[in-house]
Design a protein around this motif. Structure first.
Motif, PDB file in Angstrom:
ATOM      1  N   TYR A  25      -3.192  10.484  10.756  1.00 46.52           N
ATOM      2  CA  TYR A  25      -2.517   9.478   9.935  1.00 46.52           C
ATOM      3  C   TYR A  25      -3.422   8.307   9.567  1.00 46.52           C
ATOM      4  O   TYR A  25      -2.934   7.237   9.221  1.00 46.52           O
ATOM      5  CB  TYR A  25      -1.292   8.945  10.685  1.00 46.52           C
ATOM      6  N   SER A  26      -4.728   8.495   9.625  1.00 47.30           N
ATOM      7  CA  SER A  26      -5.648   7.389   9.376  1.00 47.30           C
ATOM      8  C   SER A  26      -5.410   6.696   8.025  1.00 47.30           C
ATOM      9  O   SER A  26      -5.294   5.461   7.973  1.00 47.30           O
ATOM     10  CB  SER A  26      -7.099   7.878   9.471  1.00 47.30           C
ATOM     11  N   PRO A  27      -5.302   7.432   6.904  1.00 46.65           N
ATOM     12  CA  PRO A  27      -5.023   6.742   5.638  1.00 46.65           C
ATOM     13  C   PRO A  27      -3.679   6.009   5.656  1.00 46.65           C
ATOM     14  O   PRO A  27      -3.547   4.924   5.075  1.00 46.65           O
ATOM     15  CB  PRO A  27      -5.006   7.887   4.607  1.00 46.65           C
ATOM     16  N   THR A  28      -2.693   6.598   6.324  1.00 48.73           N
ATOM     17  CA  THR A  28      -1.381   5.944   6.424  1.00 48.73           C
ATOM     18  C   THR A  28      -1.489   4.656   7.233  1.00 48.73           C
ATOM     19  O   THR A  28      -0.884   3.633   6.873  1.00 48.73           O
ATOM     20  CB  THR A  28      -0.363   6.896   7.091  1.00 48.73           C
ATOM     21  N   ILE A  29      -2.247   4.674   8.327  1.00 53.17           N
ATOM     22  CA  ILE A  29      -2.443   3.477   9.143  1.00 53.17           C
ATOM     23  C   ILE A  29      -3.148   2.395   8.332  1.00 53.17           C
ATOM     24  O   ILE A  29      -2.804   1.207   8.405  1.00 53.17           O
ATOM     25  CB  ILE A  29      -3.256   3.812  10.417  1.00 53.17           C
ATOM     26  N   VAL A  30      -4.147   2.807   7.543  1.00 54.57           N
ATOM     27  CA  VAL A  30      -4.851   1.851   6.681  1.00 54.57           C
ATOM     28  C   VAL A  30      -3.866   1.225   5.680  1.00 54.57           C
ATOM     29  O   VAL A  30      -3.929   0.029   5.399  1.00 54.57           O
ATOM     30  CB  VAL A  30      -6.025   2.540   5.948  1.00 54.57           C
ATOM     31  N   GLN A  31      -2.943   2.028   5.170  1.00 56.85           N
ATOM     32  CA  GLN A  31      -1.930   1.476   4.267  1.00 56.85           C
ATOM     33  C   GLN A  31      -0.969   0.557   5.009  1.00 56.85           C
ATOM     34  O   GLN A  31      -0.525  -0.453   4.459  1.00 56.85           O
ATOM     35  CB  GLN A  31      -1.172   2.614   3.569  1.00 56.85           C
ATOM     36  N   PHE A  32      -0.646   0.879   6.264  1.00 53.63           N
ATOM     37  CA  PHE A  32       0.156  -0.028   7.089  1.00 53.63           C
ATOM     38  C   PHE A  32      -0.511  -1.397   7.183  1.00 53.63           C
ATOM     39  O   PHE A  32       0.154  -2.423   7.272  1.00 53.63           O
ATOM     40  CB  PHE A  32       0.319   0.513   8.516  1.00 53.63           C
ATOM     41  N   ALA A  33      -1.867  -1.393   7.172  1.00 53.63           N
ATOM     42  CA  ALA A  33      -2.624  -2.637   7.339  1.00 53.63           C
ATOM     43  C   ALA A  33      -2.715  -3.453   6.056  1.00 53.63           C
ATOM     44  O   ALA A  33      -3.275  -4.549   6.064  1.00 53.63           O
ATOM     45  CB  ALA A  33      -4.030  -2.329   7.851  1.00 53.63           C
ATOM     46  N   GLY A  34      -2.180  -2.910   4.955  1.00 58.83           N
ATOM     47  CA  GLY A  34      -2.126  -3.712   3.732  1.00 58.83           C
ATOM     48  C   GLY A  34      -2.977  -3.219   2.585  1.00 58.83           C
ATOM     49  O   GLY A  34      -3.141  -3.928   1.585  1.00 58.83           O
ATOM     50  N   PHE A  35      -3.540  -2.006   2.670  1.00 55.12           N
ATOM     51  CA  PHE A  35      -4.316  -1.450   1.572  1.00 55.12           C
ATOM     52  C   PHE A  35      -3.423  -0.474   0.813  1.00 55.12           C
ATOM     53  O   PHE A  35      -3.056   0.579   1.318  1.00 55.12           O
ATOM     54  CB  PHE A  35      -5.569  -0.751   2.094  1.00 55.12           C
ATOM     55  N   ALA A  36      -3.079  -0.812  -0.431  1.00 54.28           N
ATOM     56  CA  ALA A  36      -2.042  -0.078  -1.152  1.00 54.28           C
ATOM     57  C   ALA A  36      -2.525   1.226  -1.772  1.00 54.28           C
ATOM     58  O   ALA A  36      -1.790   2.207  -1.836  1.00 54.28           O
ATOM     59  CB  ALA A  36      -1.451  -0.976  -2.241  1.00 54.28           C
ATOM     60  N   SER A  92       4.272   1.445   2.256  1.00 55.91           N
ATOM     61  CA  SER A  92       3.974   1.784   3.659  1.00 55.91           C
ATOM     62  C   SER A  92       3.638   0.565   4.501  1.00 55.91           C
ATOM     63  O   SER A  92       3.917   0.521   5.692  1.00 55.91           O
ATOM     64  CB  SER A  92       2.803   2.782   3.724  1.00 55.91           C
ATOM     65  N   GLY A  93       3.016  -0.411   3.911  1.00 52.27           N
ATOM     66  CA  GLY A  93       2.635  -1.629   4.619  1.00 52.27           C
ATOM     67  C   GLY A  93       2.649  -2.792   3.650  1.00 52.27           C
ATOM     68  O   GLY A  93       2.896  -2.617   2.456  1.00 52.27           O
ATOM     69  N   CYS A  94       2.377  -3.979   4.146  1.00 55.24           N
ATOM     70  CA  CYS A  94       2.446  -5.187   3.323  1.00 55.24           C
ATOM     71  C   CYS A  94       1.074  -5.828   3.157  1.00 55.24           C
ATOM     72  O   CYS A  94       0.174  -5.636   3.997  1.00 55.24           O
ATOM     73  CB  CYS A  94       3.400  -6.197   3.966  1.00 55.24           C
ATOM     74  N   PRO A  95       0.891  -6.617   2.094  1.00 56.42           N
ATOM     75  CA  PRO A  95      -0.374  -7.338   1.913  1.00 56.42           C
ATOM     76  C   PRO A  95      -0.660  -8.219   3.131  1.00 56.42           C
ATOM     77  O   PRO A  95       0.251  -8.823   3.704  1.00 56.42           O
ATOM     78  CB  PRO A  95      -0.111  -8.201   0.668  1.00 56.42           C
ATOM     79  N   SER A  96      -1.908  -8.271   3.519  1.00 57.60           N
ATOM     80  CA  SER A  96      -2.263  -9.065   4.697  1.00 57.60           C
ATOM     81  C   SER A  96      -3.727  -9.480   4.637  1.00 57.60           C
ATOM     82  O   SER A  96      -4.581  -8.719   4.182  1.00 57.60           O
ATOM     83  CB  SER A  96      -2.028  -8.257   5.980  1.00 57.60           C
ATOM     84  N   LYS A  97      -4.007 -10.703   5.112  1.00 56.39           N
ATOM     85  CA  LYS A  97      -5.397 -11.145   5.192  1.00 56.39           C
ATOM     86  C   LYS A  97      -6.091 -10.598   6.432  1.00 56.39           C
ATOM     87  O   LYS A  97      -7.288 -10.781   6.615  1.00 56.39           O
ATOM     88  CB  LYS A  97      -5.454 -12.676   5.194  1.00 56.39           C
ATOM     89  N   TYR A  98      -5.314  -9.916   7.296  1.00 60.21           N
ATOM     90  CA  TYR A  98      -5.891  -9.351   8.512  1.00 60.21           C
ATOM     91  C   TYR A  98      -6.176  -7.850   8.388  1.00 60.21           C
ATOM     92  O   TYR A  98      -6.582  -7.205   9.347  1.00 60.21           O
ATOM     93  CB  TYR A  98      -4.943  -9.561   9.693  1.00 60.21           C
TER      94      TYR A  98
END
Length: 577
Positions: free
Chosen positions: A295-306, A444-450
């Motif tokens: 799920y690596s791409p999904t996790i990256v999207q969780f982190a805010g990369f659309a 999947s995730g939201c915009p974030s500066k982190y």
């Protein structure tokens, strides 16, 4: 010297390539069998990217988390059966035959997946692939281990680990290559049949494991192969060790073919080996590696990369680091030892999971607000739950994504993705409207500066996991069991690995929905702490031991708390159970 440790004067990494230069036949055996690891790795990596496009192709998959998990995990379910059958098949028909059958199953599965017209057919193809991968996962390191000189055995078995991670890296490259091609995920999954076909051809012309042949009474065939593997002055010693081992089996069991499953557990050396080997395989999965790889791409999207492409590109970094870590393992495995690598690996994994947990806590608790003004810009597509909320209700991006009547998405601000955005119904029409105004669309995730810190955390996790917990459990399981039980015990350990893999793969997305991504990674961190204590207490050091000496070591030693100290040249000293 009976019970002694073979001296490791120089790095087995250098010895490995020196020996390969003098005798390339050894390396040919190792890499041909190691393609089984490549199959394992490719399947692990390719589904993570293909899933992004399968969701776009099938609405039912996009809307149902359980269906997404099933497409990923049904290959693991097949692998459980494949590993269990593989253990029996290895002892009955040989290592080579098991690998050939695994290749056939994998190829058929790839064809079915590439031509699937619905999720059900896709899942059937994943099961076939899993059967092949399960058999290959436990057979490849076993074959390599039994066809390797003792002093470079760890380095050569590590090539299987390198090919697993190399397969994952190639899978991400293939995913990126086909993102714009018609049929996207069909090409991604169909290409998986190529390495299976290559290995099938190579294995046809390679010999059976000499140790298996010797056990079956085909001594002359075994001797012929051993003379190709070992230097002339070592061949007779190796043949004599194998002869004594088989004679001992006949004396204990009445027949070298008979395996008493009750005695399997009652035999002290086998029981200790199973505790260490099975435990390592279970913890390898429960510290969360395949949440990252599946799920690596999904996790990256969780982190805010659309973007799908951005998620795949960033995931390629973790796959590359995974392959690099396997090379590090080849260098250090016979120099540093199995146990030290495991301890260092787990300490790093614990730190990395702690960082990931902290990052996702910040990401989810500080997501951009939803603006009624921004949402009204898309008046006909406002999320139903948000429309019915009170005027003074505070909504942010995470709350918007959790709406389910129907599913909703977040269209970020056009000027700055961290500013308040719009909460809208999630469908292709709305996604297109959002992109048309140069806004980012999140489901999947939201915009974030982190977000970049999450990628750093994933990278650190892989850097620490790969050289230790990534490769060592397979190496330990290829050398820790007595010869007469090696196939069966290896099958038990591999089955335990795949069962654990299935539990993690089938539950990850559901866990993130139920308790949140931060708490999910924190849970894996807690399990990693338990794994660290397990390794310190139960896992023995097998560095430099000829396979026949491992049994003697298990007979006399179990608890090895002072693993960092140099071991004596003799294992005569007993320790309490």
């Amino acid at each position: 010297m009976e019970g002694g440790i073979l001296p490791v004067e120089t790095s087995a990494f250098r010895d490995c390539f020196s020996l390969a230069w003098k005798n390339p036949y050894i390396l040919r055996l190792a890499f041909s069998a190691g393609i089984g690891g490549l199959l394992f790795g490719y399947d692990t990596g390719v589904i993570s990217g293909a899933l992004l496009y399968i969701k776009e192709n099938f609405d039912s998959v996009d809307k149902q988390t359980v269906l997404q998990e099933s497409i990923v995990s049904m290959a693991v379910a097949g692998a459980i059966i494949g590993a269990a059958i593989g253990g029996w098949m290895n002892d009955r028909y040989g290592r080579k035959t098991a690998i050939l059958i695994a290749d056939f199953l994998f190829f058929i599965g790839a064809v079915i997946m590439a031509s699937a017209q619905n999720p059900a057919t896709l899942i059937v193809g994943r099961v076939f692939v899993g059967l092949g991968v399960g058999m290959a996962s436990m057979t490849a390191p076993l074959y390599i281990s039994e066809a390797s000189p003792a002093k470079i055995r760890g380095a050569l078995v590590s090539t299987n680990g390198f090919l697993i991670t190399g397969g994952q890296f190639v899978a991400y490259l293939i995913n990126l290559a086909f993102t714009k091609a018609p049929g996207t995920w069909r090409w991604m999954l169909g290409v998986a049949g190529v390495p299976a076909l290559v290995q099938f051809i190579l294995m046809i012309i390679l010999p059976e494991s000499p140790r298996w042949l010797f056990r079956k009474g085909r001594e002359e065939e075994a001797k012929t192969i051993l003379r190709k593997i070992y230097p002339a002055h070592e061949v007779e010693t190796e043949i004599q060790d194998l002869k004594e081992s088989v004679e001992k089996e006949i004396e204990e069991e009445g027949s070298s073919e008979k395996i008493n499953f009750i005695k399997l557990w009652k035999t002290k050396t086998v029981r200790r080996g199973l505790i260490a080997g099975v435990g390592l395989q279970v913890f390898q999965q429960f510290v969360g590696i395949n949440t990252v790889m599946y799920y690596s791409p999904t996790i990256v999207q969780f982190a805010g990369f659309a973007s799908n492409q951005t998620a795949l590109l960033l995931s390629l970094v973790t796959a590359g680091l995974n392959a690099l870590g396997s090379i590090v393992s080849i260098y250090f495995i016979d120099r540093t030892g199995r146990k030290k690598l495991l301890v260092i690996s787990l300490i790093g994994v614990i730190i990395s999971l702690g960082l990931l947990s902290a990052v996702f806590h910040e990401t989810t608790s500080h997501s951009p607000d939803v603006s009624r003004l921004a949402t009204s810009h898309f008046a006909n597509y406002t999320c139903a739950d948000y429309s019915s909320a009170k005027e003074d209700a505070t909504w942010d991006c995470m709350k918007c994504l959790k709406a389910s009547s129907p599913d909703c998405g977040f269209c970020a601000s056009a000027t700055d993705k961290l500013l308040p955005g719009a909460c809208l119904i999630s469908n292709d029409t709305v996604k297109h409207l959002c992109h048309k105004e140069d806004r980012l669309w999140y489901t999947s995730g939201c915009p974030s500066k982190y977000g970049w810190l999450a990628v750093v955390g994933l990278a650190l996790y892989i850097i620490f996991f790969s050289p230790g917990m990534g490769t060592v459990p397979w190496i330990v399981n290829s050398e820790i069991y007595p010869l007469r039980f090696r196939g069966v015990c290896g099958g038990i350990a591999a089955t335990a690995n795949w069962v654990s893999n299935l539990i993690v793969a089938q539950s990850f997305l559901s866990l993130t929905q139920a308790i949140g991504t931060a708490w999910t990674f924190l849970l894996f961190g807690g399990i990693s702490v338990v794994a660290l204590f397990f390794v310190i207490i139960y896992v023995p050091e097998t560095k430099g031991l000829p396979i026949e000496e491992v049994e003697k070591m298990l007979e006399m030693r179990t608890l090895q708390f002072r693993f960092w100290e140099k071991r004596p040249d003799s294992l005569q000293k007993n320790q309490a159970v």
